[in-house]
Each structure stands twice: as C-alpha cells, then as structure tokens.
Motif scaffolding. Structure first.
Motif, PDB file in Angstrom:
ATOM      1  N   SER A   7       0.722  -1.281   0.107  1.00 23.50           N
ATOM      2  CA  SER A   7      -0.003   0.076  -0.082  1.00 23.50           C
ATOM      3  C   SER A   7       0.930   1.149   0.337  1.00 23.50           C
ATOM      4  O   SER A   7       2.347   1.440   0.339  1.00 23.50           O
ATOM      5  CB  SER A   7      -0.665   0.210   1.282  1.00 23.50           C
ATOM      6  N   GLY A   8      -0.034   2.303  -0.622  1.00 30.47           N
ATOM      7  CA  GLY A   8       0.622   3.755  -0.482  1.00 30.47           C
ATOM      8  C   GLY A   8       1.169   3.993  -2.222  1.00 30.47           C
ATOM      9  O   GLY A   8       1.153   2.782  -2.792  1.00 30.47           O
ATOM     10  N   GLU A   9       1.990   5.098  -2.119  1.00 31.33           N
ATOM     11  CA  GLU A   9       2.162   5.509  -3.276  1.00 31.33           C
ATOM     12  C   GLU A   9       3.361   5.061  -3.687  1.00 31.33           C
ATOM     13  O   GLU A   9       4.314   5.197  -3.074  1.00 31.33           O
ATOM     14  CB  GLU A   9       1.959   6.726  -3.421  1.00 31.33           C
ATOM     15  N   PRO A  10       3.223   3.926  -5.028  1.00 26.69           N
ATOM     16  CA  PRO A  10       5.249   3.439  -5.215  1.00 26.69           C
ATOM     17  C   PRO A  10       5.935   4.617  -5.357  1.00 26.69           C
ATOM     18  O   PRO A  10       5.677   5.441  -5.772  1.00 26.69           O
ATOM     19  CB  PRO A  10       4.523   3.078  -6.219  1.00 26.69           C
ATOM     20  N   GLU A  11       7.038   4.116  -4.527  1.00 28.80           N
ATOM     21  CA  GLU A  11       8.549   5.720  -5.407  1.00 28.80           C
ATOM     22  C   GLU A  11       9.728   4.946  -5.805  1.00 28.80           C
ATOM     23  O   GLU A  11       9.414   3.426  -5.556  1.00 28.80           O
ATOM     24  CB  GLU A  11       8.583   5.867  -3.198  1.00 28.80           C
TER      25      GLU A  11
ATOM     26  N   LYS B 247      10.509   1.217  -8.472  1.00 28.33           N
ATOM     27  CA  LYS B 247       9.363   2.158  -8.191  1.00 28.33           C
ATOM     28  C   LYS B 247       8.621   0.834  -7.132  1.00 28.33           C
ATOM     29  O   LYS B 247       8.752  -1.135  -7.236  1.00 28.33           O
ATOM     30  CB  LYS B 247       8.191   1.729  -8.950  1.00 28.33           C
ATOM     31  N   ARG B 248       8.609   0.899  -5.506  1.00 28.26           N
ATOM     32  CA  ARG B 248       8.447   0.069  -4.745  1.00 28.26           C
ATOM     33  C   ARG B 248       7.346   0.424  -3.825  1.00 28.26           C
ATOM     34  O   ARG B 248       7.883   1.656  -3.349  1.00 28.26           O
ATOM     35  CB  ARG B 248       9.788  -0.399  -3.864  1.00 28.26           C
ATOM     36  N   TYR B 249       6.395  -0.212  -3.237  1.00 25.32           N
ATOM     37  CA  TYR B 249       5.460   0.700  -2.700  1.00 25.32           C
ATOM     38  C   TYR B 249       5.685   0.553  -0.776  1.00 25.32           C
ATOM     39  O   TYR B 249       6.639  -0.636  -1.033  1.00 25.32           O
ATOM     40  CB  TYR B 249       4.029  -0.375  -2.169  1.00 25.32           C
ATOM     41  N   PRO B 250       5.390   2.336  -0.053  1.00 25.32           N
ATOM     42  CA  PRO B 250       6.731   1.678   0.536  1.00 25.32           C
ATOM     43  C   PRO B 250       6.003   1.008   2.240  1.00 25.32           C
ATOM     44  O   PRO B 250       6.596   1.047   2.804  1.00 25.32           O
ATOM     45  CB  PRO B 250       5.894   3.939   1.042  1.00 25.32           C
ATOM     46  N   TYR B 251       4.718  -0.095   1.996  1.00 26.42           N
ATOM     47  CA  TYR B 251       4.277  -0.600   2.920  1.00 26.42           C
ATOM     48  C   TYR B 251       3.999  -2.357   2.436  1.00 26.42           C
ATOM     49  O   TYR B 251       4.225  -2.074   1.345  1.00 26.42           O
ATOM     50  CB  TYR B 251       2.798  -0.177   3.759  1.00 26.42           C
ATOM     51  N   ALA B 252       4.071  -3.226   2.682  1.00 23.66           N
ATOM     52  CA  ALA B 252       4.211  -4.731   2.311  1.00 23.66           C
ATOM     53  C   ALA B 252       4.221  -5.115   3.897  1.00 23.66           C
ATOM     54  O   ALA B 252       4.547  -5.251   4.905  1.00 23.66           O
ATOM     55  CB  ALA B 252       6.053  -4.856   1.902  1.00 23.66           C
ATOM     56  N   ARG B 253       3.070  -6.199   3.383  1.00 21.84           N
ATOM     57  CA  ARG B 253       2.723  -7.414   4.355  1.00 21.84           C
ATOM     58  C   ARG B 253       3.065  -8.825   3.462  1.00 21.84           C
ATOM     59  O   ARG B 253       2.208  -8.904   2.575  1.00 21.84           O
ATOM     60  CB  ARG B 253       1.899  -7.598   5.060  1.00 21.84           C
ATOM     61  N   ALA B 254       3.666  -9.521   4.195  1.00 25.32           N
ATOM     62  CA  ALA B 254       3.673 -10.938   3.986  1.00 25.32           C
ATOM     63  C   ALA B 254       3.175 -11.858   4.560  1.00 25.32           C
ATOM     64  O   ALA B 254       3.152 -11.696   5.483  1.00 25.32           O
ATOM     65  CB  ALA B 254       5.062 -11.864   3.083  1.00 25.32           C
ATOM     66  N   ARG B 255       3.137 -13.436   4.380  1.00 26.39           N
ATOM     67  CA  ARG B 255       2.008 -14.195   5.181  1.00 26.39           C
ATOM     68  C   ARG B 255       2.676 -15.481   5.286  1.00 26.39           C
ATOM     69  O   ARG B 255       3.116 -15.893   3.701  1.00 26.39           O
ATOM     70  CB  ARG B 255       0.402 -14.510   5.650  1.00 26.39           C
ATOM     71  N   GLY B 256       3.208 -16.361   6.016  1.00 22.80           N
ATOM     72  CA  GLY B 256       4.047 -17.668   5.593  1.00 22.80           C
ATOM     73  C   GLY B 256       3.784 -18.805   6.880  1.00 22.80           C
ATOM     74  O   GLY B 256       3.056 -18.214   7.827  1.00 22.80           O
ATOM     75  N   ILE B 257       4.821 -19.434   6.885  1.00 22.82           N
ATOM     76  CA  ILE B 257       4.808 -19.977   8.294  1.00 22.82           C
ATOM     77  C   ILE B 257       6.867 -20.302   8.597  1.00 22.82           C
ATOM     78  O   ILE B 257       7.341 -19.775   7.658  1.00 22.82           O
ATOM     79  CB  ILE B 257       5.027 -21.752   8.014  1.00 22.82           C
ATOM     80  N   ASP B 258       6.532 -21.006   9.392  1.00 27.77           N
ATOM     81  CA  ASP B 258       8.043 -21.174  10.047  1.00 27.77           C
ATOM     82  C   ASP B 258       7.913 -22.214   9.968  1.00 27.77           C
ATOM     83  O   ASP B 258       7.318 -22.871   9.750  1.00 27.77           O
ATOM     84  CB  ASP B 258       8.174 -20.486  12.054  1.00 27.77           C
TER      85      ASP B 258
END
Length: 163
Positions: A79-83, A100-111
């Motif tokens: 999310s956010g405006e790509p910078e 160009k990358r988004y200023p916020y990112a979230r990933a989900r996985g396992i350990d």
C-alpha cells in the motif's frame, strides 16, 4: 550449516517460479539455516532460496539488527504510493537502479514449526519483502524497470565482469 554462493543474473534458477515447501524435514531445516547464514553478512537485507540455487519458496532477512526467515511466503498486501528508490541485488552485484516499490508490504507464511507468521513493514523492510517475493516468483528486480531504464540496466549487466 554454510554460507552459500549467490547465483548471478542469467542463471535459469532465478527465472523459475519456486515450488512451495510441502513438508518441513531436515533438508528444509538445513536450507533455512543456510539462508540465514548467507544473509547474515554486512550489506545483505535478504536472500531468497533461488539465489543460492534452490527452487523452493523460502527467504531470509537481516534488517535493523533483526534476522528471520519465512517459508512459503505470500505477498498479501502492498500500500501507499509507489516510490522510486535505489535498489540493488546480490544476484546483480555492484549495480543499483531506481526501482518503484510500495512503501508498505505484508507477507504471510510459516516457520519451521508450521506455525503461521506475518512479516510486515515500511521502508527497507517493505522493499525487502517485495524484492524477495519477486525472486520466489521468478522475477529479478531489473525485470520491473521501465523500458528505457531496463535497457540501460541490461547494458550495464552485459558489460559487468561477472556476467
């Protein structure tokens, strides 16, 4: 465990989408430790399994003095405006390009215990999550550059002493 050699741009393993890890066994535990050992060096924010020649969905990271890993990550939100930010890659050594990358990112996985984990952040953490998930999908960051920038980047890559 071991610090593993990094595969360079042009190696087919970097262009191949990774397989999910179906079972956590000793080979996966060794892979994760090797990823952590390979990441735990000055100037390394993250290493994805294909960068050490393994076509499985896992990466490790080392940011702000914290180290971790994620198995079978899924980039679930940006999310956010790509910078445009300067970005480099261990598989494209010595070269940095505006990406160009988004200023916020979230990933989900396992350990390694099969427990769900979430990794999220802004700034360098967001950049690393996007970058490493890209590797697991068979994309190197130079593939995401605008056409003219990519052409210039490819020229620099072809002229490099490691290519």
């Amino acid at each position: 465990m071991a610090v593993r050699n990094i595969r360079y741009y042009g190696d087919p393993v970097l262009r191949t989408p990774c397989d999910p890890i179906a079972e956590i066994d000793d080979s996966v535990r060794t892979l994760i430790q090797d990823l952590l050992d390979t990441t735990d060096m000055e100037g390394r924010a993250g290493v994805a399994a294909p960068q050490i020649g393994v076509g499985l969905r896992a990466f490790s990271w080392h940011i702000d003095g914290r180290t971790g890993y994620m198995i079978n990550p899924v980039l679930e939100e940006v999310s956010g405006e790509p910078e445009e930010i300067d970005e480099g890659c261990l598989s494209v050594p010595g070269l940095w390009f505006k990406t160009k990358r988004y200023p916020y990112a979230r990933a989900r996985g396992i350990d390694l215990d099969g427990e769900e984990i979430v990794l999220e952040g802004e700034g360098l953490m967001a950049q690393m999550i996007q970058h490493e998930c890209g590797h697991l999908d068979g994309t190197v960051f130079v593939d995401t550059l605008a056409k003219d920038e990519r052409r210039a980047a490819m020229r620099q890559i072809r002229e490099s002493d490691w290519f």
